[in-house]
Design an enzyme around this catalytic site. Structure first.
Site, short mmCIF file in Angstrom:
data_model
loop_
_atom_site.label_atom_id
_atom_site.label_comp_id
_atom_site.label_asym_id
_atom_site.label_seq_id
_atom_site.Cartn_x
_atom_site.Cartn_y
_atom_site.Cartn_z
N LEU A 1 1.78 4.72 1.23
CA LEU A 1 1.53 5.64 2.34
C LEU A 1 2.30 6.93 2.04
O LEU A 1 3.52 6.99 2.22
CB LEU A 1 2.00 5.03 3.66
CG LEU A 1 1.25 3.78 4.12
CD1 LEU A 1 1.93 3.16 5.34
CD2 LEU A 1 -0.20 4.12 4.44
N ASP B 1 16.18 -4.03 11.45
CA ASP B 1 17.01 -3.13 10.64
C ASP B 1 16.53 -1.70 10.85
O ASP B 1 16.26 -0.96 9.91
CB ASP B 1 16.92 -3.52 9.16
CG ASP B 1 17.99 -2.85 8.30
OD1 ASP B 1 18.91 -2.22 8.87
OD2 ASP B 1 17.91 -2.94 7.07
N GLU C 1 0.85 -1.18 0.00
CA GLU C 1 0.00 0.00 0.00
C GLU C 1 0.89 1.24 0.00
O GLU C 1 1.96 1.26 0.63
CB GLU C 1 -0.92 0.01 1.22
CG GLU C 1 -0.20 0.10 2.56
CD GLU C 1 -1.14 0.31 3.73
OE1 GLU C 1 -2.07 1.13 3.61
OE2 GLU C 1 -0.94 -0.35 4.76
#
Length: 301
Positions: free
Chosen positions: A101, A209, A99
């Site tokens: 954003l 990370d 998606e």
């Protein structure tokens, strides 16, 4: 299929169309990241999506990232992008579609929301969960093993040595990147790790990370975590990386500490837990990171 300088090959466009049930009509490059190509895509059904692709990446890298994103989303704490489609390791075109954003302006309590959300993420695993994960993955483009033997699965010091430090050291040695000073430092440190890791804790759900480039701001101004190298490990791993490369305000750490206090000596353990990301950078980029590792080893010995 392009705008703003981004172009998809016919084969990649077809693979994405089959995966999403909609064709890409426009695409443009997005900044950020130094390993993969990132694109903002418009589909013919009106959706806007985020696409990562890199056909020179290790096969299965994007598939592992998708699994990590979904594993983090299970916690329902901080916002994590939804996976819309991902290639299989055997596909000729390697990609990940998420998606989109759009980047927003940080809300006033951004740091507090991030600190408390990260604490909740770390506490979201059942107490019986062992170190590692049910699949191996990658940190950057380097393999990251998550399926340890019995001893490493239940003992953090063993896991950290066998699954994190030793593989990176071996890779650096094989590539000719490990200086004699670095090799000597590790030969002295590794037998002492069990005495340095701190109090025993249950495994935490880690991003793995967590540097500033993998923190995004949602359209509503909330923190979003992206690009994980996820696994169950010691929570100070995430916090040490956050302090190593910057990009996180002290308010984040204060909110975290209030929600999930760290055990005594956490500051002294920072060099130990920063060794892994530094060794990853040695193997990805070489150069000055070798001396950074040497300095960390000197602090620990």
């Amino acid at each position: 299929m392009s705008f703003g300088g981004g172009e998809l090959s016919a084969a990649l466009g077809q693979a994405i169309a089959e995966a999403l049930g909609a064709r890409v009509t426009q695409s443009g490059y997005l900044s950020g990241g130094d390993i993969n190509i990132a694109l903002r895509c418009t589909l013919d059904d009106g959706r806007l999506v985020f696409l990562k692709t890199n056909n020179s990446a290790p096969k299965g890298m994007f598939h592992a990232e998708a699994l990590g994103l979904e594993w983090l989303r299970e916690a329902q704490t901080l916002q994590i992008p939804e996976v819309l489609a991902v290639s299989t390791p055997s596909d000729p075109e390697q990609f990940l579609v998420l998606e989109l954003l759009e980047s927003g302006r940080r809300r006033a309590d951004f740091d507090e929301v991030l600190g408390r959300g990260l604490a909740a993420l770390h506490r979201s695993l059942p107490a019986e969960v062992r170190f590692g994960l049910d699949h191996d993955n990658y940190i950057g483009r380097l393999p990251q093993g998550n399926n340890p033997g019995e001893a490493a699965a239940t003992d953090w010091a063993t896991f950290y040595v066998e699954q994190r430090l030793e593989p990176q050291l071996k890779l650096a040695q094989n590539s000719g990147l490990a200086s004699s000073k670095l090799r000597h430092g590790f030969s002295k440190l590794l037998p002492k790790v069990a005495d340095l890791v701190g109090d025993a804790e249950p495994a935490s759900r880690l991003h793995g990370d967590l540097w500033g480039g993998n923190l995004h701001t949602s359209p509503s101004g909330e923190p979003v975590l992206i690009d994980p190298a996820a696994y169950a490990g010691h929570r100070e791993m995430d916090l040490a990386m956050m302090r190593l490369f910057g990009g996180f305000g002290e308010g984040v750490f204060a909110a975290y500490e209030e929600a999930h206090p760290l055990s005594a000596g956490s500051r002294e353990r920072l060099p130990l837990y920063q060794l892994y990301p530094l060794m990853v950078h040695v193997n990805l980029f070489g150069g000055s990171y070798v001396s950074s590792v040497e300095q960390q080893l000197k602090r620990l010995l």
